[in-house]
Motif scaffolding. Structure first.
Motif, mmCIF file in Angstrom:
data_model
loop_
_atom_site.group_PDB
_atom_site.id
_atom_site.type_symbol
_atom_site.label_atom_id
_atom_site.label_comp_id
_atom_site.label_asym_id
_atom_site.label_seq_id
_atom_site.Cartn_x
_atom_site.Cartn_y
_atom_site.Cartn_z
ATOM 1 N N ASP A 152 -0.703 6.995 59.967
ATOM 2 C CA ASP A 152 -0.577 4.867 59.441
ATOM 3 C C ASP A 152 -0.095 4.886 57.662
ATOM 4 O O ASP A 152 -0.449 3.328 57.503
ATOM 5 C CB ASP A 152 -2.453 4.656 60.338
ATOM 6 C CG ASP A 152 -2.555 4.555 61.650
ATOM 7 O OD1 ASP A 152 -1.627 4.612 62.318
ATOM 8 O OD2 ASP A 152 -3.639 4.519 62.068
ATOM 9 N N LEU A 153 -0.191 5.988 57.627
ATOM 10 C CA LEU A 153 0.393 5.603 55.867
ATOM 11 C C LEU A 153 0.979 4.717 55.865
ATOM 12 O O LEU A 153 1.839 5.866 56.259
ATOM 13 C CB LEU A 153 -0.387 7.017 55.275
ATOM 14 C CG LEU A 153 -0.240 6.876 53.907
ATOM 15 C CD1 LEU A 153 -1.561 6.860 52.738
ATOM 16 C CD2 LEU A 153 -0.161 8.532 53.162
ATOM 17 N N LEU A 169 -2.095 -2.936 50.934
ATOM 18 C CA LEU A 169 -2.614 -1.490 51.779
ATOM 19 C C LEU A 169 -1.742 -0.588 51.207
ATOM 20 O O LEU A 169 -3.184 0.426 51.590
ATOM 21 C CB LEU A 169 -2.268 -2.384 53.057
ATOM 22 C CG LEU A 169 -2.793 -1.481 53.827
ATOM 23 C CD1 LEU A 169 -4.461 -2.268 54.441
ATOM 24 C CD2 LEU A 169 -1.905 -1.977 55.526
ATOM 25 N N ASN A 185 -4.765 0.852 48.600
ATOM 26 C CA ASN A 185 -5.354 0.210 49.437
ATOM 27 C C ASN A 185 -5.766 1.535 50.020
ATOM 28 O O ASN A 185 -7.116 2.559 50.044
ATOM 29 C CB ASN A 185 -6.150 -0.300 50.140
ATOM 30 C CG ASN A 185 -6.109 -1.732 49.404
ATOM 31 O OD1 ASN A 185 -5.684 -1.698 48.637
ATOM 32 N ND2 ASN A 185 -6.240 -2.788 49.860
ATOM 33 N N GLN A 186 -5.048 2.265 50.823
ATOM 34 C CA GLN A 186 -5.170 3.268 51.631
ATOM 35 C C GLN A 186 -4.692 4.327 50.554
ATOM 36 O O GLN A 186 -5.733 5.845 50.987
ATOM 37 C CB GLN A 186 -3.832 3.195 52.608
ATOM 38 C CG GLN A 186 -4.183 2.445 53.571
ATOM 39 C CD GLN A 186 -2.375 3.019 54.494
ATOM 40 O OE1 GLN A 186 -1.259 2.989 54.482
ATOM 41 N NE2 GLN A 186 -2.528 2.385 56.190
ATOM 42 N N ARG A 187 -4.372 5.097 49.634
ATOM 43 C CA ARG A 187 -4.289 5.759 48.671
ATOM 44 C C ARG A 187 -5.583 6.059 47.782
ATOM 45 O O ARG A 187 -5.997 7.774 47.877
ATOM 46 C CB ARG A 187 -2.819 5.952 47.652
ATOM 47 C CG ARG A 187 -1.249 6.405 49.116
ATOM 48 C CD ARG A 187 -0.458 5.945 48.028
ATOM 49 N NE ARG A 187 0.761 6.322 48.622
ATOM 50 C CZ ARG A 187 1.171 5.656 49.684
ATOM 51 N NH1 ARG A 187 0.790 4.496 51.066
ATOM 52 N NH2 ARG A 187 2.298 6.229 50.199
ATOM 53 N N TYR A 196 -8.289 4.957 49.038
ATOM 54 C CA TYR A 196 -9.580 5.402 49.904
ATOM 55 C C TYR A 196 -9.374 6.721 50.428
ATOM 56 O O TYR A 196 -10.331 7.261 49.970
ATOM 57 C CB TYR A 196 -9.317 4.459 51.413
ATOM 58 C CG TYR A 196 -10.210 4.726 52.485
ATOM 59 C CD1 TYR A 196 -11.798 4.733 51.871
ATOM 60 C CD2 TYR A 196 -9.569 5.615 53.860
ATOM 61 C CE1 TYR A 196 -12.190 5.088 53.113
ATOM 62 C CE2 TYR A 196 -10.783 6.123 54.270
ATOM 63 C CZ TYR A 196 -11.971 5.707 54.378
ATOM 64 O OH TYR A 196 -12.407 6.548 55.462
ATOM 65 N N ASN A 197 -8.209 7.175 50.159
ATOM 66 C CA ASN A 197 -8.331 9.147 51.218
ATOM 67 C C ASN A 197 -8.327 9.473 49.049
ATOM 68 O O ASN A 197 -8.639 10.483 49.606
ATOM 69 C CB ASN A 197 -6.300 9.210 51.013
ATOM 70 C CG ASN A 197 -6.112 8.841 52.723
ATOM 71 O OD1 ASN A 197 -7.693 8.608 53.300
ATOM 72 N ND2 ASN A 197 -4.839 9.349 52.597
ATOM 73 N N ASN A 206 -12.609 1.803 55.825
ATOM 74 C CA ASN A 206 -11.785 0.971 56.580
ATOM 75 C C ASN A 206 -10.888 -0.057 55.911
ATOM 76 O O ASN A 206 -11.043 -0.991 55.489
ATOM 77 C CB ASN A 206 -11.719 0.088 57.578
ATOM 78 C CG ASN A 206 -11.264 -0.678 58.664
ATOM 79 O OD1 ASN A 206 -10.172 -0.073 58.325
ATOM 80 N ND2 ASN A 206 -12.065 -0.922 59.248
ATOM 81 N N PRO A 207 -9.866 1.061 54.766
ATOM 82 C CA PRO A 207 -8.961 0.106 53.907
ATOM 83 C C PRO A 207 -8.111 -1.042 53.901
ATOM 84 O O PRO A 207 -7.904 -2.650 53.358
ATOM 85 C CB PRO A 207 -8.792 1.068 53.332
ATOM 86 C CG PRO A 207 -8.108 1.969 54.473
ATOM 87 C CD PRO A 207 -9.648 2.412 54.790
ATOM 88 N N THR A 208 -7.921 -1.549 55.743
ATOM 89 C CA THR A 208 -7.123 -1.989 56.038
ATOM 90 C C THR A 208 -7.897 -3.789 55.673
ATOM 91 O O THR A 208 -7.818 -4.921 56.173
ATOM 92 C CB THR A 208 -6.793 -2.668 57.447
ATOM 93 O OG1 THR A 208 -8.242 -2.157 57.961
ATOM 94 C CG2 THR A 208 -5.443 -1.137 57.964
#
Lengths: 210, 531
Positions: free
Chosen positions: B464-465, B474, B477-479, B481-482, B489-491
């Motif tokens: 999903d990355l 996004l 945001n995903q990175r 968050y990780n 839920n970074p989305t």
């Protein structure tokens, strides 16, 4: 004449036992069953959906005295389980002890010089286990589930039993080609085709044993 | 019950269990006459270990010191599957003559076999080029390499004798009470090989790990190890270059690149067979290392030639995708479900924890349990993160939800490394009595670790990355968050959450204390995340 539709893992001995008969031969040789007999050749190997005709039951009278004990024994058709056990290299396993487990009963058998073990079985017996200590192997057996030689399921089952893994369904098409070519190679059928032609089918029946 | 198998894959090679093959019931027929059924156990491989090409000297069967890591993997596999006999298959790349490649690949298999059973005479034969008469030459270079690793500096490794090498040989001979003549002859080589093999192949506690002939498929009964060692030559490539690439690389000037691209094909694969499998070498289809490849070709698929050599115009053919690149049908049957015969992509995950100064500390050598998928029968992998807190998981599906449980409390010390350091020994043994972690097994037991229910769970949405730049916000945001910033839920982050996350990231990395995101910050996030 009434008829019985063959269900999964049914064979003639089981069917006629369930119907209350004992003489396989006369039912199998009945003219109504000629077509089935020609198609399947062997009453112990039927396909689900096959139809077997059987006679109406006859009533028989026995005269006997009262106040006495009378014993009626039901006749059983003779039925065997015959298995040739081979080792990992396809060689018959000679003079080795195997255990055949039939329900609660464990029978100790020794293979003969051709790898064969043989044991009487009851017509309704469906599940058995064969333990072969010298191969560290345990085989679950389903008796009567073998399909006829001219069906793909029957061919797969024979190849699988002989150690040529052929998959279990159409989705494993590639695996079936693999198994057929291995079988053809080891039985010197040339050229290799990977398909179950007539020559291969005949050889498979002969080598497998039925 | 879900499948549980070892899967250890990285640059040092592979050790993995095979997906379990369910032996379904055998359908049999009863008989009233002479008909019978034939039952034969299926030859089943249950695990594999792969030695990549770079563990060997190029175009040679000499095993390099780096191969220690591959042996460690194999030992782990063998320990996790006791009583499963081994057979070793060497492979070459599709360059050069069939006969040469069969010899070389067989010699590599023999070299690995010799280490496992500590047969220095096999190495002596390999050295003096006696196996099959054709083959690679070990030469003085290999002696120098071994002296070097055993702590007898031979000077520059040149492949020819020099005074320093001679002195190193004298020193070695002195230490092991050998004839003191400075000549690395058969006697000295035998001793060198023995010590070097012990260096290469160690057990979990750092002790030399040895196997017996009887641990192999043909139990050492076959002439020239038939059934236990074989060379498949170039008959079973893992991948075949496209015509376009091949046309370019076959030019002499590009031969180095060609050899590099072909590297995955040059491998040694060790298969473990189901417990109790016994093979009589007389009936084993593979020829011995000494014999020619004609028996191999007999066992080919009917279209074996095409399988092993046909090229697509513009894309490579890979075994793991098309399952049709092996010429030998017998080998195909053994290898087809093997993770060792796939050039697998990996999820590479690094686990970090906040240190006292907000610095990131890798969670190294922690036990993890990973369930790849959300269904009941999804495969479960168990292992230990490496010293950098990295774990590698083979990609089984492009998108998959994995649940991971991590043992955050217990650091497993590297026993072998500690044992090798004599200064550390006394302190270590005193410590390990108090440290409960030292009692934890580093090799996952078949049914899992006893205390794994207490591990800390995570969920990983693999696949999903988003790549950086494909979308606004996004991917960053995903990175973030990780890396531990922002909320669940970074989305669905709002402006405020995002700004705060960026700001915290920048503060932690001394990049400012605002929430602006110029390209260099975006790059810094990517770098920190690892991709």
């Amino acid at each position: 004449m009434p008829k019985h539709t063959v269900d999964l893992s049914e064979h003639i001995a089981k069917i006629i036992f369930d119907l209350g008969f004992y003489d396989c031969e006369s039912i199998w040789n009945d003219s109504n069953n000629t077509q089935l007999k020609d198609l399947r050749e062997n009453g112990n190997i039927l396909l689900p959906g096959d139809e077997l005709y059987y006679p109406d039951k006859e009533q028989r009278s026995e005269t006997s005295e009262t106040e006495h004990k009378h014993c009626f024994t039901r006749k059983l058709a003779k039925l065997n389980l015959r298995i040739v056990v081979r080792d990992f290299c396809g060689q018959p396993l000679k003079k080795e002890v195997c255990d055949l487990i039939l329900g609660n009963e464990t029978v100790s058998l020794t293979t003969d010089k051709n790898g064969l073990i043989e044991h009487d079985i009851h017509p309704t017996l469906k599940h058995a286990k064969l333990l072969v200590p010298s191969l560290n192997a345990k085989f679950a057996l389903i008796i009567g589930a073998m399909d006829p030689i001219n069906t793909e399921t029957g061919q797969r089952a024979r190849l699988n039993n002989m150690g040529y893994f052929s998959g279990y369904s159409d989705e494993d098409g590639h695996q079936l080609t693999w198994a057929i070519e291995e079988f053809q190679f080891e039985n010197k059928i040339k050229p290799l085709t990977g398909t179950m032609d007539e020559e291969t089918q005949t050889a498979l029946k002969e080598k497998y044993g039925c | 019950m879900s499948d549980s198998y070892l899967m250890d894959i990285d640059n040092d090679g592979i050790a993995a269990g095979h997906p379990q093959q369910v032996d379904r019931p055998r359908f049999v027929a009863s008989s009233s006459n002479s008909e019978f059924n034939t039952i034969e156990p299926r030859l089943t491989t249950v695990g594999c270990s792969m030695y990549p090409d770079h563990m060997f000297e190029f175009d040679s069967s000499f095993i390099l010191p780096e191969a220690k890591a591959s042996f460690t993997k194999l030992v782990k596999l063998v320990s996790s599957k006791p009583d499963c006999p081994l057979s070793i298959f060497g492979h070459a790349d599709p360059v050069g003559r069939d006969s040469y490649n069969k010899k070389l690949s067989g010699r590599r298999a023999m070299a690995v076999y010799a280490v496992l059973i500590r047969d220095t005479e096999i190495w002596e034969k390999l050295y003096s080029n006696n196996i099959g008469g054709v083959g690679d030459k070990w030469g003085i270079k290999t002696t120098q390499q071994i002296l070097e690793i055993l702590g007898f500096p031979p000077g520059e490794i040149t492949g020819s004798m020099n005074p320093e090498t001679e002195q190193a040989v004298y020193d070695f001979q002195d230490k092991y009470d050998l004839g003191y003549d400075g000549d690395p002859g058969p006697e000295t080589r035998g001793c060198l090989y023995e010590k070097y093999m012990d260096y290469l192949c160690k057990g979990g506690q750092g002790q030399p790990f040895r196997m017996e002939k009887k641990d192999f498929l043909a139990q050492g009964e076959g002439k020239d190890q038939k059934g236990s060692c074989q060379g498949c030559g170039e008959f079973n490539p893992m991948f075949i270059m496209s015509e376009e690439v091949w046309d370019d690389l076959k030019k002499k000037v590009n031969h180095d690149i060609r050899n590099k691209v072909n590297e995955p094909n040059r491998r040694v694969v060790v298969f473990l067979f189901a417990k109790g499998t016994v093979v009589n070498p007389k009936y084993w289809p593979c020829p011995s290392v000494e014999e020619s490849g004609s028996a191999c070709k007999k066992r080919f698929w009917s279209d074996g030639k095409d399988r092993r050599s046909k090229r697509e115009k513009d894309q490579p053919r890979k075994f793991q995708e098309t399952e049709d690149t092996f010429g030998c049908r017998f080998y195909h049957g053994l290898a087809q479900y093997s993770p060792c015969e796939a050039i697998l992509d990996l999820w590479v995950i690094r686990l970090l924890v906040d240190g006292p100064h907000k610095e990131k500390i890798p969670l190294s050598r922690r036990r993890f349990v990973l369930k790849a998928g959300s269904t009941d029968n999804a495969p479960t992998l168990r292992g230990i993160t490496d010293v950098n807190g990295i774990l590698r998981i083979p990609v089984l599906d492009e998108h998959v939800t994995m649940t991971m449980k991590l043992d955050v409390s217990c650091y497993l010390s590297n026993k072998e490394a500690d044992n090798n350091n004599p200064n550390n020994n006394s302190a270590q043994s005193g410590q390990s009595q108090q440290d409960p972690c030292s009692k934890k097994e580093s090799v996952p037991p078949e049914k899992g670790w006893k205390d794994e229910d207490q591990f800390l769970p995570f969920t990983l949405e693999c696949g999903d990355l988003l790549p950086m730049g494909v979308q606004k916000f996004l991917p960053e945001n995903q990175r973030l968050y990780n890396l531990g910033y922002g909320s669940e839920n970074p989305t669905e982050w709002d402006r405020q959450t995002r700004d705060l996350a960026i700001k915290s990231f920048k503060v932690d990395h001394d990049l400012g204390n605002d929430s602006n995101m110029p390209p260099e910050i975006s790059q810094a996030i990517k770098r920190e995340h690892g991709g």
